[in-house]
Design an enzyme around this catalytic site. Structure first.
Site, PDB file in Angstrom:
ATOM      1  CE  LYS A 183      -2.867 -34.059 -38.350  1.00 52.52           C
ATOM      2  NZ  LYS A 183      -2.370 -35.456 -38.382  1.00 52.52           N
ATOM      3  CB  SER A 191      -2.478 -38.837 -37.261  1.00 50.66           C
ATOM      4  OG  SER A 191      -3.564 -38.125 -36.712  1.00 50.66           O
TER       5      SER A 191
END
Length: 1048
Positions: A995, A952
Site C-alpha cells: 500500500k 481495510s
C-alpha cells in the site's frame, strides 16, 4: 531351337503330377471334382516316363502363381490336367467344325483376362439360365460358346454414352434399333469349347431376420455381408479355338450374339513373307526359354501347348501362346486379341514377353535378397546362441538374470555402506526373489523395475556444501536486486550450518505477487549453497500419487516426485522448489495438501514413506522452498509447517535498478544485440515503468524490454546484412557447444569422485588385497577429468570472448537510442495506464483509499453522495442493485462497485458510526446534524468491473460519509487505510509495504495507518518511506483530525 523347345515342353508334360486326384473348382468356394479313370491312367503313364525335370524353388513358384492368377491356383492346374487326360483318352476334345455351322453363339462374359485361342481356362458363372443352357448343349453333344471380356473404366462409359445418345436420338422411332445389350463387352472375343461344367454348392442361408449366414468352423453359423460369396453357380472349363467378332445381339437372357469367325493364317500362307516375321518368331521362342528360367510355372502353359498343337513354327499360335504366358493387364491382352494381323500380333506379344522376363528377373532378385537376409539373420542367431552356450560353459558369461543382479549390485555398491539397514535388507530380498523368477513372467518385470528404483536412490550420499557466507551473499546479490528478507534468511541458514558443522533441511515459503522473483530465487539459493536443484509445480495437482507414489500393484506404477528428485539429482540434500503451493487441487484421488503434511514436516520427513518404494527415505537434509501468491488458500495445518517470507512488489526505483542491471542485459543478449549498439534512455525507462508496467513484479517489464530490443534487432539486421548474422551465429554455436562439453565433464567428475570415495571406504578382504592399485586407478581417472575440465572451461571462456568479439566487429557505428514519447510508442504502443488519480483535488464525499491485491498494492477512490430526500420516515428499501443497506431513523444506504460481503458489512458499520459521529460533532440545529436522517446515501467504489473485498476500507468509508455530511473536502494528497469498529477503534491491516508503494506511485504524500501497523512500517527500507508523511491513528477521532479538521 524350336525342336529343342518342343522336346523340353514334352518332357515337362510327362513330369506332370500323377498324385493329383482331385481338380479344385476356381471361384470363392473349395468344391472339388474327381478326375476320370482315363485321366488318372494317362497322368500316371506320363509320370512313369518323366525325364527327371525339376522345378525351381518354391519361392519362385509362388511368385509365378501370383503373376499368373489363372494358372497359379491349383484348381486351374487341375482343370488343365483334366483336359489333357481327356485328350489323351480320345473322343472328348474334338474340332470345332466349320465356322458356318456356328453363325451365332451363346455368350459367356469374362470379368478379367480374355481367353486366348489355344488356351484352356476355368470361368466362374453364376447365371443359372446360362448354366442350364450350357448343360443342355453338353447333353446333346459338344458345347461351344463365345467368350467376351467386359469393358472397364472409360471404355465402358464411352460405349454406354454412345448407346445412350443413339437411343435418345431414335427413341421416337424404335428404342431398340441402335442399342445393343452387348455393348458393355469388347467386340472381339474367342470361340471356345466347353470341356466340362462343374456345379458349386451354395452354402449360404437366410435366417428369420433376413440376414445372410453361412456355417463356421465351430459347427454354428455366422453372418456374412450381402456381397460376400457363399458359393453357387458353376465353373466352366473352356478351351479357346479362334477369334470372333460379334455383330449384334440375337437374344438377351441368356445372351446370344451373331458373330463373324476370324481364322488365322497358317504358316503355309505366310511362307512368302519376309524374314522379319521368322526372326520375330525365333526371338519369341528364345524369350520363352528365358522366361522358363525365371518362372518355372510358365512350363505348365508350354506343356499344354506342346500337347495340343505341337507346332512352334506357326506365328499366329505362337503369338497367342506368348500372350497367355504374360501377366499383363486385361487391356493389353485384349489388344493382342483384337489384333488380327499376325505380324503386328507377334510383335506386340514379344514386347509383353520381354516385360515379363524383366519382371521375373526383378522378382527373383528381390526374393534372393530377402532369402539372403533371412539366412544371414538366422545364421547370426544360431552363432550367437552357440557363443552364449560356450561362454556359459567356460564361465565367461552368465545368464541374463545373473547379469541383471550384478548390474543392480554395482549400482547399489557406492551407497551400500551408508544405506540404512532396512534398505539393504529389502534390496537383498528382492534380488533373491528376482533370481527365482522366470524372465517371461509379469512379476519379473515388476521386481526388476522396483530394484531399478531402489538401487538408484542415493542412500546416505550428500553433496559437499558451500558454507561460505560472503560467497553466498555475492551469488545472491549477483542474481537478484533487493529481496533482503530472503537473502538474510539464507545467510542465517548457512551460518547455522557453519557453526554446527552440518546442515538440516528447512521449509521456507515465499509469498508475493507474480513476477517478483520467487521461482528464480530458488535457483540462486541452490547456486549459493552449491547444491543440486529440482523444481516441480503442484498448481492444480489433484492426485496424491504425484507426491506419495503409486502402489506397485498398479500397471505402470511409479514413485512420487520426491523419489524421482533423488534419482535425478543423485544426492539426498538437494534444493527442492515446490511451485504454486497455494493452488493445490483436490479430486477423487485424494487431497495432495494432506500428503504434503508428512513431506514438509521436519519431524516426519526423516522417514518419508513412498507408496511405491514402501521403504522409509530420509528427506531431512532437503531444503524445501515453496512459492505462493496468497496464503489464504493454503490449509492451516500445512501453513503451520512453513516458515513464511513475504516478498512485496518493487517500487519504481527498484524496478529501474533491476531493469538496468539484469533485464536489459538479458534482453540484449537474447536479441543478439551488442552492449553499445542500442539502449533505452532514462526517460523512456521511467515512462515504461510508470505508464506500461505498474505491476508489483518485473515480468511485464521484462516482456516490454524484449519487445523493444526485438524491434531494434530488426533494424540492425537490415543494416548489417546476412554475413554479420552468420558470423555471430557461428560464434554462438561454438560457445554453446563448449559450454555443454564443460557441463558434461563436470558431471563425469562428480561421479568419478563419488566412486573414488566409495573405493576408499571399502574394508572387505577383496579391497584390502589390492588397495593401491584400485586407488591409483581411480585417482588417476579423477585427475584426468579435472585436467580435461580445466581445458574445457578455458575453451568455453574463449568461446564467450569470441562471441563478444564477433558482436563488436559487426556493431553499427550509430547507437540506437529509444527515447520517451513517440519513439517509445512506436516500439510498444500506446500506454495502458495514464494515472491512478481520478481527481486532482477530491471534492466532499470522495476519499482516496489504499488496497492490497495479488498483483501488489493500488489506490482506489470511495465516493459517497446523497441521492434524494426522504419524506418523513420514508421507505428507504435496501438499496436495490445488489448493494447492502443500513436503515435507522429514515436514513438508507446503497452500495455499488462489486463489493464483497466483507466490504458491504464495513459499509453498514461505517454508516452507523458516521451517523453517531456527526451527531456528536455537529452543532445543535445545524444541517449536518440531521443529514443522515433526511438523506438516502449512495456509496460507490469505481472500476465496477473489478470485484473488491477486504477488511481495510472502514476508515475510508466513514471519512467519505462525514465529508459529505459536513461539506468539507479531505486534505489533498492524503490516503488512508484501516478498519473501524462500531465504537470508533481503528484496527490493524495487512500489506503495508504494497500500500505504501501504491501511494508513492499515485503521488500521495500523506498516509494514515492504524497504530497497530507502526512496527510493519518501521521495517520498510528508507527508499520506500522517502518523501512520505505518515500518521498512525488509534481511533477515528485521530483520523478526523488529520483528514478533515484542517484549514484550507
Amino acid at each position: 531351337m524350336s525342336s529343342q523347345l518342343r522336346q523340353a515342353a514334352r518332357a515337362v508334360a510327362r513330369c506332370a503330377s500323377a498324385s493329383q486326384r482331385r481338380a479344385p473348382v476356381p471361384g470363392h468356394t473349395d468344391s472339388f471334382v474327381p478326375f476320370s479313370g482315363a485321366t488318372r491312367r494317362g497322368l500316371a503313364s506320363d509320370a512313369h516316363v518323366a525325364s527327371g525335370a525339376r522345378s525351381k524353388t518354391s519361392d519362385a513358384r509362388s511368385d509365378g502363381r501370383r503373376r499368373f492368377p489363372w494358372l497359379a491356383n491349383k484348381r486351374a492346374r487341375g482343370f488343365a490336367s483334366a483336359a489333357e487326360g481327356e485328350t489323351a483318352g480320345g473322343g472328348v476334345l474334338v474340332t470345332s467344325g466349320h465356322p458356318s455351322s456356328h453363325p451365332q453363339v451363346l455368350v459367356v462374359p469374362l470379368n478379367r483376362r480374355p481367353l486366348m485361342p489355344g488356351v484352356i481356362m476355368p470361368v466362374r458363372v453364376t447365371d443359372e439360365r446360362l448354366i442350364a443352357e450350357v448343360e443342355e448343349m453338353k447333353q446333346r453333344g459338344q458345347a461351344y460358346v463365345g467368350t467376351f471380356l467386359r469393358r472397364r473404366g472409360d471404355s465402358a462409359a464411352a460405349a454406354a454414352s454412345t448407346s445412350s445418345d443413339s437411343d435418345d436420338a431414335n427413341r421416337s422411332d424404335d428404342a431398340n434399333v441402335n442399342w445393343d445389350p452387348s455393348d458393355d463387352m469388347h467386340d472381339m472375343g474367342t470361340f471356345a469349347q466347353v470341356q466340362s461344367v462343374i456345379r458349386i454348392p451354395d452354402i449360404g442361408e437366410t435366417d428369420e431376420d433376413g440376414d445372410k449366414t453361412m456355417p463356421d468352423s465351430g459347427g454354428g453359423k455366422k453372418k456374412v455381408a450381402d456381397d460376400e460369396d457363399t458359393g453357387g453357380g458353376a465353373t466352366l472349363l473352356l478351351l479357346g479355338h479362334r477369334r470372333l467378332r460379334k455383330t449384334h445381339t440375337v437374344r438377351q437372357d441368356p445372351m446370344v450374339v451373331r458373330v463373324e469367325h476370324l481364322p488365322d493364317k497358317n504358316a503355309v500362307d505366310l511362307k512368302d513373307d519376309d524374314d522379319i516375321l521368322k526372326a520375330t518368331a525365333n526371338e519369341v521362342v528364345a524369350t520363352i526359354k528365358d522366361l522358363l528360367k525365371v518362372n518355372p510355372l510358365a512350363k505348365e502353359t508350354l506343356q499344354y501347348f506342346a500337347q495340343r498343337f505341337q507346332d512352334f513354327q506357326d506365328p499366329a499360335k505362337l503369338a497367342d501362346l506368348a500372350a497367355s504366358m504374360c501377366s499383363a493387364d486385361d487391356h493389353a491382352l485384349q489388344e493382342i486379341l483384337d489384333t488380327v494381323d499376325v505380324r503386328e500380333r507377334l510383335s506386340a506379344a514379344l514386347v509383353l514377353l520381354k516385360k515379363e522376363v524383366e519382371l521375373g528377373k526383378l522378382q527373383a532378385d528381390i526374393g534372393r535378397r530377402v532369402e539372403e537376409k533371412i539366412s544371414g539373420d538366422q545364421r547370426r542367431y544360431f552363432l550367437m546362441e552357440q557363443l552364449k552356450s560356450i561362454k556359459k560353459e567356460l564361465g565367461m558369461e552368465r545368464d541374463d538374470k545373473t547379469a541383471l543382479a550384478e548390474k543392480f549390485m554395482d549400482k547399489f555398491a557406492p551407497f551400500r555402506d551408508r544405506a540404512p539397514a532396512h534398505a539393504v535388507k529389502t534390496i537383498e530380498e528382492e534380488l533373491q526373489k528376482l533370481a527365482g523368477l522366470e524372465p517371461s513372467s509379469s512379476e519379473f518385470n515388476v521386481t526388476r523395475n522396483y530394484l531399478e528404483w531402489l538401487t538408484s536412490i542415493p542412500w546416505g550420499h550428500s553433496s559437499e556444501e558451500r558454507l561460505d557466507i560472503e560467497q553466498a551473499r555475492e551469488v545472491l546479490d549477483a542474481d537478484h536486486y533487493g529481496l533482503d528478507d530472503v537473502k538474510e534468511r539464507i545467510l542465517e541458514f548457512i551460518a547455522v550450518g557453519q557453526l554446527r558443522g552440518t546442515t538440516q533441511g528447512k521449509i521456507i515459503t515465499m509469498v508475493g505477487p507474480p513476477g517478483v522473483g520467487k521461482t528464480s530465487i530458488g535457483q540462486s539459493i541452490a547456486r549459493a549453497l552449491d547444491r543440486k536443484f529440482f523444481r516441480f509445480s503442484v498448481g492444480g495437482l489433484s492426485d496424491v500419487a504425484e507426491i506419495k507414489g503409486h502402489r506397485r500393484t498398479y500397471v505402470g506404477a511409479m514413485p512420487g516426485k520426491l523419489v524421482q528428485c533423488l534419482k535425478t539429482t543423485g544426492v539426498n540434500n538437494p534444493v527442492v522448489l515446490i511451485d504454486e503451493v497455494d493452488k493445490l487441487g483436490r479430486g477423487y484421488q485424494g487431497d495432495p495438501a494432506s500428503a504434503l503434511l508428512e513431506l514438509l514436516d521436519p519431524e516426519q520427513n526423516g522417514s518419508f514413506l513412498d507408496h511405491y518404494l514402501d521403504v522409509p527415505v530420509d528427506l531431512s537434509k532437503v531444503l524445501f522452498v515453496c512459492t505462493a501468491n496468497v496464503l489464504d488458500t493454503i490449509p492451516g495445518p500445512l501453513l503451520d509447517r512453513m516458515e513464511v517470507v513475504r516478498l512485496s512488489g518493487y517500487i519504481a526505483d527498484e524496478k529501474r535498478a533491476i531493469a538496468r542491471t539484469y533485464l536489459e542485459k538479458t534482453a540484449k543478449e537474447r536479441s543478439g544485440i551488442g552492449d553499445g549498439e542500442a539502449t533505452v534512455s532514462d526517460g523512456a525507462m521511467d515512462a515504461l515503468i510508470e505508464d506500461y508496467c505498474r505491476e508489483a513484479g518485473v515480468r511485464n517489464l521484462q516482456k516490454h524490454l524484449e519487445k523493444i530490443y526485438r524491434k531494434v534487432a530488426l533494424k540492425l539486421a537490415k543494416a548489417k546484412g546476412p554475413e554479420a548474422s552468420k558470423k555471430v551465429g557461428d560464434a554462438r554455436a561454438r560457445c554453446a557447444e563448449a559450454e555443454k562439453a564443460a557441463e558434461t565433464l563436470e558431471e563425469e567428475l562428480r561421479k568419478a569422485r563419488l566412486a573414488e570415495s566409495h573405493a576408499k571406504r571399502k574394508t572387505n578382504a577383496a579391497a584390502a588385497a589390492k588397495p593401491d592399485h584400485r586407488e591409483k586407478k581411480k585417482e588417476k581417472s579423477a585427475e584426468t577429468l579435472e585436467a580435461e575440465l580445466a581445458v574445457a572451461q578455458a575453451a568455453a571462456a574463449a568461446a564467450r570472448d569470441e562471441v563478444r568479439a564477433a558482436l563488436d566487429s559487426t556493431a553499427v557505428r550509430d547507437q540506437v537510442v529509444v527515447t520517451a514519447g513517440d519513439d517509445l510508442v512506436e516500439y510498444v504502443g500506446q500506454p495502458p495506464f495514464q494515472t491512478d488519480r481520478i481527481y486532482d483535488t477530491t471534492p466532499p464525499g470522495v476519499v482516496t483509499g489504499l488496497a492490497w491485491t495479488s498483483m501488489g498494492g493500488s489506490t482506489l477512490y470511495i465516493e459517497c453522495t446523497a441521492i434524494h430526500r426522504n419524506q418523513g420516515d420514508g421507505d428507504g428499501g435496501d438499496g436495490g442493485d445488489g448493494g447492502g443497506a443500513s436503515r435507522a431513523h429514515g436514513g438508507t444506504l446503497k452500495t455499488t462497485g462489486q463489493l464483497g460481503d466483507v466490504m458491504r458489512e464495513s459499509s453498514s458499520i461505517a454508516h452507523t458510526f458516521a451517523r453517531r459521529f456527526v451527531a456528536e460533532k455537529a452543532a445543535e440545529g445545524s444541517e449536518a446534524r440531521d443529514f443522515f436522517d433526511a438523506n438516502a446515501l449512495h456509496l460507490h467504489v469505481p472500476a465496477g468491473s473489478t470485484p473488491k473485498d477486504g477488511p481495510s476500507a472502514g476508515c475510508t468509508m466513514v471519512t467519505a460519509m462525514v465529508s459529505l455530511a459536513t461539506g468539507k473536502a479531505v486534505r489533498p494528497n492524503l490516503a488512508m487505510t484501516g478498519e473501524v469498529t462500531l465504537t470508533g477503534i481503528v484496527m490493524p491491516i495487512g500489506g503495508v509495504k504494497e500500500k505504501t508503494i501504491a501511494a508513492r506511485r499515485s503521488g500521495v504524500t500523506t498516509i494514515l495507518f492504524p497504530e497497530g501497523n507502526r512496527k510493519d512500517f518501521a521495517e520498510l527500507s528508507d527508499d520506500v518511506k522517502e518523501g512520505l508523511e505518515v500518521h498512525f491513528v488509534r481511533t477515528y477521532d485521530d483520523v478526523y483530525k488529520h483528514a478533515l479538521d484542517w484549514e484550507e
